[in-house]
Scaffold this active site. Structure first.
Site, PDB file in Angstrom:
ATOM      1  N   GLU A 289     -28.297  44.664  85.646  1.00 22.43           N
ATOM      2  CA  GLU A 289     -28.834  43.443  86.248  1.00 22.43           C
ATOM      3  C   GLU A 289     -27.923  42.229  86.045  1.00 22.43           C
ATOM      4  O   GLU A 289     -28.306  41.248  85.391  1.00 22.43           O
ATOM      5  CB  GLU A 289     -30.237  43.143  85.699  1.00 22.43           C
ATOM      6  CG  GLU A 289     -31.232  44.257  85.939  1.00 22.43           C
ATOM      7  CD  GLU A 289     -32.679  43.867  85.618  1.00 22.43           C
ATOM      8  OE1 GLU A 289     -32.932  42.693  85.277  1.00 22.43           O
ATOM      9  OE2 GLU A 289     -33.547  44.740  85.728  1.00 22.43           O
TER      10      GLU A 289
ATOM     11  N   GLU B 196     -34.681  51.496  85.996  1.00 23.20           N
ATOM     12  CA  GLU B 196     -35.757  50.861  85.217  1.00 23.20           C
ATOM     13  C   GLU B 196     -36.988  50.713  86.091  1.00 23.20           C
ATOM     14  O   GLU B 196     -36.887  50.317  87.248  1.00 23.20           O
ATOM     15  CB  GLU B 196     -35.376  49.463  84.715  1.00 23.20           C
ATOM     16  CG  GLU B 196     -34.511  49.444  83.496  1.00 23.20           C
ATOM     17  CD  GLU B 196     -34.235  48.024  82.992  1.00 23.20           C
ATOM     18  OE1 GLU B 196     -35.072  47.127  83.181  1.00 23.20           O
ATOM     19  OE2 GLU B 196     -33.155  47.840  82.408  1.00 23.20           O
TER      20      GLU B 196
HETATM   21  C1  FCB Z   1     -35.382  43.972  83.021  1.00 21.48           C
HETATM   22  C2  FCB Z   1     -34.379  44.146  81.888  1.00 21.48           C
HETATM   23  C3  FCB Z   1     -34.924  44.920  80.702  1.00 21.48           C
HETATM   24  C4  FCB Z   1     -36.346  44.519  80.400  1.00 21.48           C
HETATM   25  C5  FCB Z   1     -37.191  44.594  81.645  1.00 21.48           C
HETATM   26  C6  FCB Z   1     -38.646  44.290  81.417  1.00 21.48           C
HETATM   27  O1  FCB Z   1     -35.012  42.884  83.808  1.00 21.48           O
HETATM   28  O2  FCB Z   1     -33.242  44.813  82.365  1.00 21.48           O
HETATM   29  O3  FCB Z   1     -34.078  44.713  79.606  1.00 21.48           O
HETATM   30  O4  FCB Z   1     -36.375  43.246  79.866  1.00 21.48           O
HETATM   31  O5  FCB Z   1     -36.686  43.699  82.608  1.00 21.48           O
END
Ligand code: FCB
Length: 484
Positions: free
Chosen positions: A181, A390
């Site tokens: 990210e 994620e």
């Molecule tokens: C994302 C991050 C991760 C965590 C999630 C909830 O943006 O990459 O580290 O904080 O959110």
């Protein structure tokens, strides 16, 4: 990407029951170094921007820091056993740059590398494929002191660090990711300032974005040179699934702007040979792109990669600001905390809305259609293998009198989103894996330890790990190879 056709959304709501995932699909979980490791001052590690930021009063809720976190640095063997018990086939973690190369310059610290060698070897012994991310937000503070990501030299420092990591771990890590990210690093770190290093300058945020892109490209070149031919290289983006609130021209224009500075600022140079003309126009008054982007940069950034990772939590619904009736107060700052400063250079006026009222403990609306739409759109637009690197949810988990943690809301969230992945696969997207965020409760950045994302509960006093009911549910999904 922007998606405007609601009929597509409706068609991908539920997920086909019984749909199975392709053979070899990676069933994973994800973590990040600063969020779990602790051992902040051990074995030669020096402070990262997150150490300094979290120790600055008022930056992180309750003054929480990652000094100890969940002590994964000392407990990784137990944590890998937990993963094996769940049946995970893959594990996505990040390498701490200041543990490997403390000042961001010079030779590697072998003790730092030894930790990752031991972690990776333990994973492999348990048949779990390691996925290493080089950068999940923890820049060595020394490099921030030298200017941080707004400075071009940082990209070259990153490529050197990538080489140290690849030489040490390249023989045993099959899948590498450069960045997690980078939108957050650039725009929350240097724009809204809710993340480390906490600067609030729109020009610096845009410069950081270009240097993160450049760092990615330089690192891909280095990794290709040093890794075995079979190794794969990826990057994980939180591409925003941008929806205009209404079909009005003004709201669609707002969506275009957010799509430009949220998404195409990354995918443009990565896949399409350059920064999109509309982004350059939107931000022309903020930064001099001709000076920022040097000859040869775009070729570096556009080096082919093998996989694209998507981190998805919630859709992004936007509208235009109606200046006659609405105040210009910011309505949304990118999901990780509020600030008076916008993380959206060139789009400061855009209003943000909740997609619905069905929210997690982060206040993030649950809408799994955004995940299938994103994957289908990425498949259509970029045509390379994808991974969900994620996806998950925070809830206010309650430990029962018998010590168990029942988290049906998290199970529902995960179920809906896995069904959305299945929908995307059924629609033709080449999705190779799913990494749930997160394996363990951990340090949730500006929210400290107040937000629990784990499928494994951590008692922060004793460091005791207890799988929640969502962990048992996920283990069953993995055992069956799908939602069944
Ligand atoms: C994302 C991050 C991760 C965590 C999630 C909830 O943006 O990459 O580290 O904080 O959110």
């Amino acid at each position: 990407m922007t998606m405007t056709d609601p009929s597509t959304a409706a068609a991908h709501t539920a997920g086909a029951p019984g749909v199975s995932f392709p053979p070899g699909f990676a069933w994973g979980a994800a973590t990040a170094a600063y969020q779990i490791e602790g051992a902040a001052a051990e074995d030669g590690r020096t402070p990262s921007i997150w150490d300094v930021f979290s120790h600055t009063p008022g930056k992180v809720l309750n003054g929480d820091t990652g000094d100890v976190a969940v002590d994964h640095y000392h407990r990784f063997r137990e944590d890998v056993r937990l993963m094996a018990d769940l049946g995970l086939t893959s594990y996505r973690f990040s390498l701490s740059w200041p543990r490997i190369q403390p000042t961001g310059r010079g030779p590697a610290v072998e003790r730092g590398l030894d930790f990752y060698r031991a972690l990776v070897d333990t994973l492999l012994e348990h048949g779990i494929a390691p996925v290493a991310t080089l950068y999940h937000w923890d820049l060595p503070q020394d490099l921030e002191d030298a200017g941080g990501w707004p400075v071009r030299e940082t990209a070259h420092r990153f490529a050197e660090y990538a080489a140290l990591a690849a030489r040490a771990l390249g023989d045993r890590v099959p899948l590498w990711s450069t960045f997690n990210e980078p939108w957050c690093s650039a725009f929350l770190g240097y724009g809204s300032g809710v993340h480390a290093p906490g600067r609030t300058n729109p020009a610096d945020a845009l410069k950081a974005a270009h240097h993160l892109n450049l760092a990615h490209g330089l690192a891909v070149g280095t990794l290709r040179e040093l890794l075995p031919a079979t190794a794969q290289i990826a990057v994980s983006h939180n591409l925003h699934l941008v929806r205009p609130l209404t079909d009005s021209a003004e709201d669609r224009e707002a969506a275009r702007r957010i799509d430009a500075v949220g998404n195409r600022i990354w995918t443009g140079p990565l896949f399409n040979g350059g920064y999109p003309a509309d982004l350059l126009a939107d931000t022309a008054a903020i930064v001099d792109w001709d000076e920022l982007v040097r000859p040869g940069d775009l070729a570096e950034i556009g080096r082919p990669i093998d996989l694209l990772g998507l981190n998805y939590y919630t859709p992004t619904v936007v509208s235009a600001l109606h200046k006659d009736t609405e105040s210009a107060e910011p309505t949304h700052n990118g999901g990780h905390g509020d600030s008076a400063h916008s993380p959206w250079p060139g789009a400061e006026d855009v209003r943000f809305h909740l997609a619905n009222d069905d929210v997690t403990a982060m206040g993030w609306p649950i809408d799994a259609t955004g995940l299938s739409e994103s994957l289908i759109g990425m498949h259509r637009d970029f045509g390379l293998p994808l991974m969900v690197t994620e996806n998950g949810a925070a809830y206010e988990d309650v430990v029962g009198p018998d010590g168990t943690i029942d988290d049906p809301e998290r199970i529902r969230y995960l179920q809906l989103h896995l069904a959305a992945v299945a929908d995307a696969i059924a629609a033709g997207a080449d999705v190779r894996g799913y990494y749930l965020w997160s394996l363990l409760d951990n340090f949730e950045w500006a929210y400290g330890y107040s937000k629990r994302f784990g499928i494994v509960h951590v008692d922060y006093e004793t460091q005791r790990r207890t799988p929640k009911s969502s962990a048992r549910w996920y283990a069953e999904v993995i055992r069956r190879g799908g939602l069944g």
